[in-house]
Design an enzyme around this catalytic site. Structure first.
Site, mmCIF file in Angstrom:
data_model
loop_
_atom_site.group_PDB
_atom_site.id
_atom_site.type_symbol
_atom_site.label_atom_id
_atom_site.label_comp_id
_atom_site.label_asym_id
_atom_site.label_seq_id
_atom_site.Cartn_x
_atom_site.Cartn_y
_atom_site.Cartn_z
ATOM 1 N N SER A 68 0.976 -1.346 0.001
ATOM 2 C CA SER A 68 -0.094 0.110 0.078
ATOM 3 C C SER A 68 1.035 1.293 -0.086
ATOM 4 O O SER A 68 0.521 2.088 -0.577
ATOM 5 C CB SER A 68 -0.793 -0.026 1.368
ATOM 6 O OG SER A 68 -1.834 -1.069 1.113
ATOM 7 N N ASP B 169 -7.496 -7.582 5.105
ATOM 8 C CA ASP B 169 -6.686 -8.546 4.214
ATOM 9 C C ASP B 169 -6.261 -9.944 4.776
ATOM 10 O O ASP B 169 -5.727 -10.933 4.308
ATOM 11 C CB ASP B 169 -5.364 -8.063 3.678
ATOM 12 C CG ASP B 169 -5.657 -6.823 2.540
ATOM 13 O OD1 ASP B 169 -6.846 -6.968 2.015
ATOM 14 O OD2 ASP B 169 -4.916 -5.850 2.598
ATOM 15 N N GLN C 195 -9.036 2.371 -0.895
ATOM 16 C CA GLN C 195 -8.716 2.678 -2.221
ATOM 17 C C GLN C 195 -9.378 4.048 -2.697
ATOM 18 O O GLN C 195 -9.084 4.831 -3.333
ATOM 19 C CB GLN C 195 -8.689 1.627 -2.954
ATOM 20 C CG GLN C 195 -7.886 0.318 -2.757
ATOM 21 C CD GLN C 195 -7.852 -0.778 -3.323
ATOM 22 O OE1 GLN C 195 -9.055 -1.010 -4.076
ATOM 23 N NE2 GLN C 195 -7.038 -1.751 -2.998
ATOM 24 N N ARG D 40 -14.095 -6.407 -10.754
ATOM 25 C CA ARG D 40 -14.377 -5.613 -9.406
ATOM 26 C C ARG D 40 -14.857 -4.170 -9.573
ATOM 27 O O ARG D 40 -14.629 -3.416 -10.627
ATOM 28 C CB ARG D 40 -12.706 -5.522 -8.920
ATOM 29 C CG ARG D 40 -12.317 -6.880 -8.530
ATOM 30 C CD ARG D 40 -10.795 -7.021 -8.049
ATOM 31 N NE ARG D 40 -10.658 -6.199 -6.771
ATOM 32 C CZ ARG D 40 -9.588 -6.115 -5.994
ATOM 33 N NH1 ARG D 40 -8.585 -6.615 -6.606
ATOM 34 N NH2 ARG D 40 -9.468 -5.654 -4.872
HETATM 35 C C1 S3P Z 1 -5.833 -1.332 -0.077
HETATM 36 C C2 S3P Z 1 -6.754 -1.158 0.425
HETATM 37 C C3 S3P Z 1 -7.749 -2.467 0.503
HETATM 38 C C4 S3P Z 1 -6.954 -3.745 0.817
HETATM 39 C C5 S3P Z 1 -6.040 -3.829 -0.601
HETATM 40 C C6 S3P Z 1 -4.956 -2.628 -0.389
HETATM 41 C C7 S3P Z 1 -5.016 0.007 -0.328
HETATM 42 O O1 S3P Z 1 -8.822 -2.557 -0.335
HETATM 43 O O2 S3P Z 1 -7.757 -4.793 0.858
HETATM 44 O O3 S3P Z 1 -5.210 -4.815 -0.354
HETATM 45 O O4 S3P Z 1 -3.652 -0.053 -0.534
HETATM 46 O O5 S3P Z 1 -5.553 1.134 -0.350
HETATM 47 P P1 S3P Z 1 -9.995 -1.584 -0.146
HETATM 48 O O6 S3P Z 1 -9.664 -0.221 0.162
HETATM 49 O O7 S3P Z 1 -10.854 -1.805 -1.375
HETATM 50 O O8 S3P Z 1 -10.684 -2.068 1.267
#
Ligand code: S3P
Length: 436
Positions: A22, A320, A175, A126
């Site tokens: 991330s 996760d 995200q 998605r």
């Molecule tokens: C992430 C946010 C999460 C996570 C993904 C990485 C990120 O997803 O599951 O592995 O880096 O912002 P969501 O924002 O869809 O919950």
């Protein structure tokens, strides 16, 4: 590639997790629109983050890779400024990466260029509307399959600046939040983001580190337009979500584990809190801060595990790690229950279905609900074979399961794990496990 993972003597030792996925995405994207040359040390250099890197290069961002003997990989990134991205000559490919697709959508919205963003078959299924809709309200012209609900997305050249908005997030998605934050930097007025903002806060921390105009309160993020993003230098810490796999494997096998150079952002530590409730003894030592992120070590000491209940409000901080929690639940005494985790159905695969497949392949049982699961432990499990079906976290959860079953678990398609953990088999062996 099929690999069999077993750990008859348990797993024990010391591990430095791979760089945080991330944080790497965010550092690359911020550097790409910064003014001047930034340096990102220790970036995750596989799968998803390579997708982000290639997309930025296709948008005219120059990225140079440096290899230091002691420091490992560093990237030097020549930022093009907030409004300087170049029109890409071809379709931008986000590969398997939801973070690339969603954050880049925020970066592309309202730019004076034409772009098409696509991804692999998993990513094309998605949900994107959660990002596209608020950006449209800001004036971005984004079209796409199923009215913009799915990739490919098409970005038309903007005629004016993005408009200010006040948007309440319906799902706690970092995200989506981050996509809006990146877009807000180029809006012509104040952007407020409220609702479900309690997801991982790496973008907030990065913006604060860069002294960008962000104000945080428990209910709102408030962003003012930025004149520019300053160039910067930071080192990416280890990924706690990757460390979670050796931690779980050590707990199952009763070994002691030291995790070093690991990110300790509180918004990512939900799994550690859940493990503590299960009876695990975990000592955390915060040692330094880097790019606004706390970094340090975790010591995991062996002991018996009991079942746990995870409530909806905790889910964003351990989203996760929940498939891995199902694996641990199969070895814990009592009924483990997770509620409010419907988002698991929208990850790289439907992770609720995937964890049920995983446990049933070794003779285990789990009851799925629309937004969670329940399972009774300890279960009597026998060696079996699982297909990762392209999902890195499912591949590694299956390997961890192998650490607790005589004869281990065979994982078909284990190469998927490299998306976030480049040498998982090497780490597993180094801790005393068997991989064949
Ligand atoms: C992430 C946010 C999460 C996570 C993904 C990485 C990120 O997803 O599951 O592995 O880096 O912002 P969501 O924002 O869809 O919950």
């Amino acid at each position: 590639m099929s690999l069999t993972f077993a750990a008859p003597g348990g797993l024990t030792g010391r591990v430095i997790p791979p760089p945080d996925k991330s944080i790497t995405h965010r550092a690359l994207l911020a550097a790409g629109v910064a003014s001047g040359r930034s340096r990102v040390h220790n970036p995750l250099d596989t799968g998803d983050c390579i997708s982000t890197r290639r997309c930025l290069q296709a948008l005219g961002v120059e990225i140079e890779e440096l290899h230091g003997r002691q420091t490992g990989i560093s990237l030097e990134i020549e930022g093009r400024g907030l409004r300087g991205l170049r029109e890409p000559a071809d379709v931008l490919d986000a590969g398997n990466s939801g973070t690339t697709a969603r954050l880049l959508t925020g970066l592309l919205a309202g730019q004076r260029l034409f772009a098409v963003l696509n991804g692999d078959s998993s990513l094309r299924s998605r949900p994107m509307l959660r990002v596209v809709e608020p950006l449209r309200q800001m004036g971005a012209d984004i079209r796409g399959r199923n009215q913009g609900a799915n990739l490919p997305l098409v970005f038309a050249p903007a005629r004016g600046e993005l408009r200010p908005i006040e948007h309440r997030l319906a799902v706690a998605s970092a995200q989506v939040k981050s996509a809006l934050m990146f877009a807000a930097l180029r809006a012509e007025g104040r952007v407020r983001i409220g609702g479900a903002i309690g997801s991982r806060d790496h973008t907030e921390r990065l913006f604060e580190f860069l002294a960008l105009p962000l104000q945080r309160s428990p209910r709102w993020l408030t962003l003012e337009p930025a004149a520019e993003v300053p160039c910067f230098e930071l080192t990416v810490p280890g990924d706690i979500s990757s460390a979670a796999f050796p931690i779980a494997a050590a707990l199952i096998g009763g070994g002691e584990l030291l995790v070093e150079d690991c990110g300790l952002n509180p918004s990512r530590l939900g799994f550690v809190e859940v493990l503590k409730r299960m009876g695990a003894r975990i000592e955390i030592e915060e040692q330094r801060s880097n790019g606004g992120e706390p970094v340090g070590a975790l010591k995991i000491l062996p002991g018996p595990l009991s079942a746990v209940e995870v409530e909806p409000e905790e889910v964003p901080s351990c989203i996760d790690e929940l498939p891995l929690l199902a694996v641990l639940g199969a070895f814990a005494e009592g009924t483990t229950v997770v509620r409010g985790a419907g988002e698991l159905r929208h990850k790289e695969s439907d992770r609720l279905e995937a964890l049920a497949r995983l446990l049933s392949a070794v003779g285990g049982r789990v009851e799925l609900t629309e937004d969670g699961f329940a399972l009774q432990g300890p279960q009597s499990l026998a060696s079996g074979r699982v297909d990762a079906k392209g999902d890195h976290r499912i591949a590694m959860a299956a390997a961890v399961l192998g650490a607790g079953i005589p004869g281990g678990v065979t994982v078909a398609g284990f190469e998927a794990a490299a998306v976030s953990f480049p040498d998982f088999p090497g780490m597993f062996r180094a801790l005393g496990g068997e991989v064949s």
